[in-house]
Design an enzyme around this catalytic site. Structure first.
Site, mmCIF file in Angstrom:
data_model
loop_
_atom_site.group_PDB
_atom_site.id
_atom_site.type_symbol
_atom_site.label_atom_id
_atom_site.label_comp_id
_atom_site.label_asym_id
_atom_site.label_seq_id
_atom_site.Cartn_x
_atom_site.Cartn_y
_atom_site.Cartn_z
ATOM 1 C CG LEU A 1 -2.236 0.445 1.390
ATOM 2 C CD1 LEU A 1 -3.111 -0.255 0.363
ATOM 3 C CD2 LEU A 1 -2.774 0.180 2.795
ATOM 4 C CG HIS A 2 3.080 2.985 -3.011
ATOM 5 N ND1 HIS A 2 2.661 1.895 -3.733
ATOM 6 C CD2 HIS A 2 3.461 3.914 -3.923
ATOM 7 C CE1 HIS A 2 2.788 2.157 -5.018
ATOM 8 N NE2 HIS A 2 3.270 3.369 -5.166
ATOM 9 N NE ARG A 3 -0.719 3.790 -7.090
ATOM 10 C CZ ARG A 3 0.306 4.063 -7.859
ATOM 11 N NH1 ARG A 3 0.726 5.304 -7.971
ATOM 12 N NH2 ARG A 3 0.913 3.145 -8.537
ATOM 13 C CG ASP B 1 -1.704 1.245 -3.160
ATOM 14 O OD1 ASP B 1 -0.564 0.741 -3.265
ATOM 15 O OD2 ASP B 1 -1.986 2.136 -2.331
ATOM 16 N NE ARG C 1 3.612 8.421 -1.009
ATOM 17 C CZ ARG C 1 3.380 9.729 -1.019
ATOM 18 N NH1 ARG C 1 2.613 10.284 -0.105
ATOM 19 N NH2 ARG C 1 3.910 10.486 -1.952
#
Ligand code: UD1
Length: 361
Positions: free
Chosen positions: A206-208, A280, A239
């Site tokens: 998950l990083h968006r 994502d 992130r």
């Protein structure tokens, strides 16, 4: 012919690997410039060593910052390098801030630009990557498209005249590494140490910004993952770690086993050993598809629409809003029986890229 590849973020290093190898099989000169957008060893160095990419010839050391500050710093640092190098092509990759910075710097100096992975569109203008890829395609001189869908997008934007279908270089590297890691259990040691490797697990990333930057949304997505009835190896991008800390959210809960981002071969082995992927990331959606594992994508849309064939990939933009048990059913559905074909090419895209660069030089 002299080609200058400009890279900076993790997915670009994966795409650079087959290009560097293909260029190495010719008499052409290939130079590599790293902007420094990603600087953690886990996001950068391990890809150079693991994928056998020659060390960058130039490193700008830019690092993190707001979009404007990061892109601006790259632009001013690129000018003197391009002036000194004067390559026949600046080759830019994908859709990051490093991509748009190098494109803009090069066109202003009348250095020809080729865009690898051209024509991808999410049609979601909230994504920084969508601004970067649209602007890059319209500024570049040669558009190297991975799929027929990408070619169609370029034609719809009146860019067909400078577009060429070459296939997807990520398939080149993914298939090569798959064959190398087959049967290797050592690579699974890199998975979170609390994970029971003898029991089923899913790989999650998950990083968006749209998923990580709003505290309530991030908390809800993490809670949905934690409630899954299967172990979740959450391979946390910096992130995600930074945002979770800033929002005071605990990632270590329920089914979640938190680990570091993996090197490429480790990731391929982890996906092959898994029940499926929740992500994502654009690249990981495609890697799951190529490796034959079901993917669940925490986004409202995907650029890689071919992965949606026969539910090989399922979009769940709001996993926490699904009916009870629905997210678990989707994530644990296993690999579909439907033939997924080879929409991303045959694993020989990088040689085609070099041929096209030569032809258009
Ligand atoms: C970037 C790309 C994205 C790509 C992703 C892959 C843009 C706009 N986005 O997103 O398209 O999918 O890379 O990983 O270019 N950080 C570190 N160490 C690093 C790099 C980043 O700790 O080596 C942290 C910092 O807190 C930084 C944050 O991650 O502020 C975001 O990094 P940034 O490079 O701005 O974007 P990504 O989210 O990595």
């Amino acid at each position: 012919m002299k080609v200058l590849s400009v890279v900076g973020a993790r997915p670009q290093l994966v795409k650079l690997a087959p290009i560097a190898a293909a260029m190495g099989r010719t008499r052409h000169t290939h130079r590599i410039l790293h902007t420094g957008q990603h600087y953690d060893a886990d996001l950068s160095e391990v890809f150079f060593t693991g994928l056998g990419i020659p060390s960058p010839d130039v490193h700008l050391g830019i690092g993190s910052g707001s979009h404007g500050a990061q892109t601006g710093a790259m632009l001013s640092a690129l000018d003197p390098v391009l002036d000194a190098e004067r390559p026949d092509w600046v080759l830019v990759y994908g859709d990051t801030n490093s991509t748009i910075a190098a494109t803009l710097a090069a066109v202003k100096l009348h250095v020809p630009v080729a865009h690898l992975e051209a024509g991808l569109r999410s049609f979601n203008r909230r994504m920084p990557e969508e601004h970067n890829r649209v602007l890059t395609d319209h500024a570049a001189d040669l558009l190297l498209a991975p799929t027929a869908t990408a070619m169609q997008h370029l034609a719809e934007e009146n860019l067909a005249g400078r577009s060429v279908l070459v296939g997807d270089v990520m398939v080149d590297v993914c298939l090569r590494v798959r064959d190398q890691v087959a049967g290797s259990s050592i690579l699974l040691d890199a998975l979170p140490h609390t994970l029971d490797r003898t029991a089923p697990y899913v790989v999650a990333t998950l990083h968006r910004p749209d998923n990580t930057d709003d505290p309530e949304r991030l908390d809800a997505i993490v809670a949905a993952l934690a409630a899954l009835p299967v172990q979740v190896a959450l391979l946390a991008h910096p992130r995600l770690v930074a945002r979770a800390e800033a929002h005071r959210l605990d990632l270590r809960r329920g089914a979640l086993h938190v680990g570091r981002p993996l090197a490429y071969a480790e990731m391929v082995a982890a996906v092959l050993g898994s029940l499926g992927v929740v992500t994502d990331s654009g690249g990981l959606q495609k890697e799951a598809f190529v490796l034959g594992r079901a993917c669940t994508t925490v986004r409202p849309e995907t650029e890689w629409v071919e992965t949606l064939t026969g539910e090989w990939n399922v979009l769940t933009p709001d996993p926490h809003r699904l009916a009870d048990g629905e997210f678990a059913r989707i994530v644990t559905r296993g690999a579909p029986a439907v033939d997924r074909g080879t929409p991303y090419g045959d694993g020989a895209a990088a040689d085609r890229v070099v041929d096209v660069l030569e032809e258009w030089c």
